[in-house]
Design a protein around this motif. Structure first.
Motif, PDB file in Angstrom:
ATOM      1  N   VAL A  46      27.991  47.864  38.481  1.00  0.00           N
ATOM      2  CA  VAL A  46      29.096  47.232  37.755  1.00  0.00           C
ATOM      3  C   VAL A  46      28.898  45.730  37.888  1.00  0.00           C
ATOM      4  O   VAL A  46      28.675  45.227  38.988  1.00  0.00           O
ATOM      5  N   THR A  47      28.963  45.005  36.766  1.00  0.00           N
ATOM      6  CA  THR A  47      28.804  43.556  36.769  1.00  0.00           C
ATOM      7  C   THR A  47      30.057  42.892  36.214  1.00  0.00           C
ATOM      8  O   THR A  47      30.671  43.404  35.284  1.00  0.00           O
ATOM      9  N   VAL A  48      30.428  41.748  36.808  1.00  0.00           N
ATOM     10  CA  VAL A  48      31.610  40.997  36.378  1.00  0.00           C
ATOM     11  C   VAL A  48      31.255  39.514  36.348  1.00  0.00           C
ATOM     12  O   VAL A  48      30.936  38.943  37.390  1.00  0.00           O
ATOM     13  N   PRO A  49      31.274  38.860  35.165  1.00  0.00           N
ATOM     14  CA  PRO A  49      31.024  37.421  35.126  1.00  0.00           C
ATOM     15  C   PRO A  49      32.234  36.668  35.692  1.00  0.00           C
ATOM     16  O   PRO A  49      33.372  37.014  35.387  1.00  0.00           O
ATOM     17  N   ILE A  50      31.981  35.674  36.535  1.00  0.00           N
ATOM     18  CA  ILE A  50      33.059  34.873  37.116  1.00  0.00           C
ATOM     19  C   ILE A  50      32.681  33.402  37.070  1.00  0.00           C
ATOM     20  O   ILE A  50      31.511  33.062  36.925  1.00  0.00           O
ATOM     21  N   THR A  51      33.687  32.550  37.192  1.00  0.00           N
ATOM     22  CA  THR A  51      33.475  31.114  37.323  1.00  0.00           C
ATOM     23  C   THR A  51      34.219  30.658  38.559  1.00  0.00           C
ATOM     24  O   THR A  51      35.368  31.037  38.780  1.00  0.00           O
ATOM     25  N   VAL A  52      33.593  29.858  39.380  1.00  0.00           N
ATOM     26  CA  VAL A  52      34.203  29.340  40.601  1.00  0.00           C
ATOM     27  C   VAL A  52      34.491  27.865  40.355  1.00  0.00           C
ATOM     28  O   VAL A  52      33.601  27.136  39.948  1.00  0.00           O
ATOM     29  N   PRO A  53      35.729  27.392  40.583  1.00  0.00           N
ATOM     30  CA  PRO A  53      36.914  28.072  41.079  1.00  0.00           C
ATOM     31  C   PRO A  53      37.837  28.594  39.961  1.00  0.00           C
ATOM     32  O   PRO A  53      37.637  28.231  38.824  1.00  0.00           O
ATOM     33  N   ALA A  54      38.859  29.467  40.312  1.00  0.00           N
ATOM     34  CA  ALA A  54      40.040  29.819  39.487  1.00  0.00           C
ATOM     35  C   ALA A  54      40.709  31.179  39.607  1.00  0.00           C
ATOM     36  O   ALA A  54      41.339  31.368  40.599  1.00  0.00           O
ATOM     37  N   ALA A  55      40.689  32.203  38.649  1.00  0.00           N
ATOM     38  CA  ALA A  55      41.640  33.334  38.560  1.00  0.00           C
ATOM     39  C   ALA A  55      41.217  34.715  39.080  1.00  0.00           C
ATOM     40  O   ALA A  55      40.487  34.819  40.033  1.00  0.00           O
ATOM     41  N   THR A  87      37.436  51.076  40.756  1.00  0.00           N
ATOM     42  CA  THR A  87      37.839  49.746  40.317  1.00  0.00           C
ATOM     43  C   THR A  87      37.199  48.667  41.192  1.00  0.00           C
ATOM     44  O   THR A  87      37.160  48.786  42.411  1.00  0.00           O
ATOM     45  N   ILE A  88      36.721  47.613  40.538  1.00  0.00           N
ATOM     46  CA  ILE A  88      36.210  46.433  41.220  1.00  0.00           C
ATOM     47  C   ILE A  88      37.179  45.312  40.849  1.00  0.00           C
ATOM     48  O   ILE A  88      37.364  45.012  39.670  1.00  0.00           O
ATOM     49  N   THR A  89      37.829  44.715  41.839  1.00  0.00           N
ATOM     50  CA  THR A  89      38.833  43.687  41.588  1.00  0.00           C
ATOM     51  C   THR A  89      38.452  42.402  42.303  1.00  0.00           C
ATOM     52  O   THR A  89      38.054  42.435  43.462  1.00  0.00           O
ATOM     53  N   LEU A  90      38.577  41.307  41.602  1.00  0.00           N
ATOM     54  CA  LEU A  90      38.348  39.994  42.169  1.00  0.00           C
ATOM     55  C   LEU A  90      39.690  39.285  42.150  1.00  0.00           C
ATOM     56  O   LEU A  90      40.326  39.200  41.094  1.00  0.00           O
ATOM     57  N   SER A  91      40.177  38.845  43.298  1.00  0.00           N
ATOM     58  CA  SER A  91      41.498  38.212  43.347  1.00  0.00           C
ATOM     59  C   SER A  91      41.512  37.071  44.334  1.00  0.00           C
ATOM     60  O   SER A  91      40.638  36.938  45.177  1.00  0.00           O
ATOM     61  N   ARG A  92      42.524  36.261  44.213  1.00  0.00           N
ATOM     62  CA  ARG A  92      42.686  35.147  45.154  1.00  0.00           C
ATOM     63  C   ARG A  92      44.059  35.178  45.752  1.00  0.00           C
ATOM     64  O   ARG A  92      44.944  35.828  45.347  1.00  0.00           O
ATOM     65  N   GLY A 137      30.715  26.875  39.773  1.00  0.00           N
ATOM     66  CA  GLY A 137      29.771  27.240  38.726  1.00  0.00           C
ATOM     67  C   GLY A 137      30.043  28.627  38.194  1.00  0.00           C
ATOM     68  O   GLY A 137      31.014  29.275  38.567  1.00  0.00           O
ATOM     69  N   SER A 138      29.167  29.085  37.321  1.00  0.00           N
ATOM     70  CA  SER A 138      29.269  30.414  36.710  1.00  0.00           C
ATOM     71  C   SER A 138      28.336  31.377  37.433  1.00  0.00           C
ATOM     72  O   SER A 138      27.183  31.045  37.705  1.00  0.00           O
ATOM     73  N   ILE A 184      28.791  48.303  33.443  1.00  0.00           N
ATOM     74  CA  ILE A 184      29.989  47.774  32.831  1.00  0.00           C
ATOM     75  C   ILE A 184      29.923  46.257  32.889  1.00  0.00           C
ATOM     76  O   ILE A 184      29.621  45.697  33.920  1.00  0.00           O
ATOM     77  N   LEU A 185      30.241  45.602  31.788  1.00  0.00           N
ATOM     78  CA  LEU A 185      30.271  44.150  31.761  1.00  0.00           C
ATOM     79  C   LEU A 185      31.629  43.728  31.243  1.00  0.00           C
ATOM     80  O   LEU A 185      32.035  44.117  30.156  1.00  0.00           O
ATOM     81  N   LEU A 186      32.354  42.985  32.053  1.00  0.00           N
ATOM     82  CA  LEU A 186      33.662  42.496  31.669  1.00  0.00           C
ATOM     83  C   LEU A 186      33.449  41.302  30.757  1.00  0.00           C
ATOM     84  O   LEU A 186      32.811  40.334  31.148  1.00  0.00           O
ATOM     85  N   GLY A 187      33.958  41.354  29.550  1.00  0.00           N
ATOM     86  CA  GLY A 187      33.754  40.272  28.587  1.00  0.00           C
ATOM     87  C   GLY A 187      34.466  39.007  28.993  1.00  0.00           C
ATOM     88  O   GLY A 187      35.584  39.036  29.479  1.00  0.00           O
ATOM     89  N   GLY A 188      33.805  37.875  28.810  1.00  0.00           N
ATOM     90  CA  GLY A 188      34.399  36.583  29.129  1.00  0.00           C
ATOM     91  C   GLY A 188      34.350  36.280  30.604  1.00  0.00           C
ATOM     92  O   GLY A 188      34.533  37.140  31.438  1.00  0.00           O
ATOM     93  N   ALA A 189      34.078  35.060  30.945  1.00  0.00           N
ATOM     94  CA  ALA A 189      34.028  34.645  32.345  1.00  0.00           C
ATOM     95  C   ALA A 189      35.435  34.466  32.889  1.00  0.00           C
ATOM     96  O   ALA A 189      36.346  34.094  32.175  1.00  0.00           O
ATOM     97  N   VAL A 190      35.597  34.739  34.151  1.00  0.00           N
ATOM     98  CA  VAL A 190      36.872  34.583  34.830  1.00  0.00           C
ATOM     99  C   VAL A 190      36.649  33.618  35.978  1.00  0.00           C
ATOM    100  O   VAL A 190      35.664  33.727  36.700  1.00  0.00           O
ATOM    101  N   ALA A 191      37.532  32.679  36.172  1.00  0.00           N
ATOM    102  CA  ALA A 191      37.350  31.679  37.218  1.00  0.00           C
ATOM    103  C   ALA A 191      38.019  32.124  38.513  1.00  0.00           C
ATOM    104  O   ALA A 191      39.085  32.710  38.498  1.00  0.00           O
ATOM    105  N   VAL A 192      37.393  31.811  39.658  1.00  0.00           N
ATOM    106  CA  VAL A 192      37.879  32.243  40.972  1.00  0.00           C
ATOM    107  C   VAL A 192      37.602  31.167  42.014  1.00  0.00           C
ATOM    108  O   VAL A 192      36.507  30.646  42.078  1.00  0.00           O
ATOM    109  N   PRO A 193      38.599  30.812  42.853  1.00  0.00           N
ATOM    110  CA  PRO A 193      38.319  29.872  43.924  1.00  0.00           C
ATOM    111  C   PRO A 193      37.578  30.596  45.033  1.00  0.00           C
ATOM    112  O   PRO A 193      38.055  31.579  45.566  1.00  0.00           O
TER     113      PRO A 193
END
Length: 158
Positions: free
Chosen positions: A132-141, A153-158, A114-115, A7-16
């Motif tokens: 399961v793969t999830v693109p993220i960007t550090v820092p943000a959401a 479910t794989i969840t990335l949260s701050r 970075g991404s 699974i690939l989540l479309g679009g990068a998501v930013a995470v601190p």
């Protein structure tokens, strides 16, 4: 074991990185012979560079002729990305297999901006394999994705 889905989540998501957590849900499967899955969680910079393992769960207590590390190669993607060269147990990274339910892992506080691609792979004896793969960007959401069989479910949260 065979790869059951990717699974690939479309679009990068930013995470601190300093306050972010990954929650990996291991589903309760209705099978005749249930074994807790081996799970590896790692980050890869999208621009290239070495993978960084943030968690690997396996049968840490199994000793003798066939120690628990023997089956880590079943986590094929992680194994090729650096698992085979990792000294285990690794302090703060490795731990025992987990049963069904939600498991939370903090992202490393020293993760550079970075991404990245967050990867979660599971392999289960007499079961399947799933990545399961999830693109993220550090820092943000926040971000969320789901597996189809071996992972929930794989969840990335701050």
């Amino acid at each position: 074991m065979r790869l059951t889905s990717m699974i690939l989540l479309g679009g990068a998501v930013a995470v601190p990185a300093s306050a972010a957590t990954v929650t990996v849900t291991i589903p309760q499967l209705k099978v005749a012979e249930y074994h807790k899955p081996y799970v590896a969680v790692w980050l890869e910079p999208t621009a290239g560079g070495p993978a960084r393992t943030i968690a690997v769960w396996y049968d840490v207590k199994k000793k003798g002729n066939e120690p628990g590390t023997k089956w880590l190669a079943d986590l094929r993607s992680w194994w090729r990305k650096g698992g085979r060269s990792m000294a285990l147990p690794a302090d703060g990274v490795s731990g025992p297999t987990r049963g069904p339910g939600a498991q939370t892992i903090p992202l490393p506080a020293d993760l550079k901006p970075g991404s990245y691609v967050l990867n979660v792979e599971a392999a289960r004896e007499t079961g399947g394999r799933e990545l399961v793969t999830v693109p993220i960007t550090v820092p943000a959401a926040n971000a969320k994705s789901s597996g189809k069989a071996e992972l929930g479910t794989i969840t990335l949260s701050r």
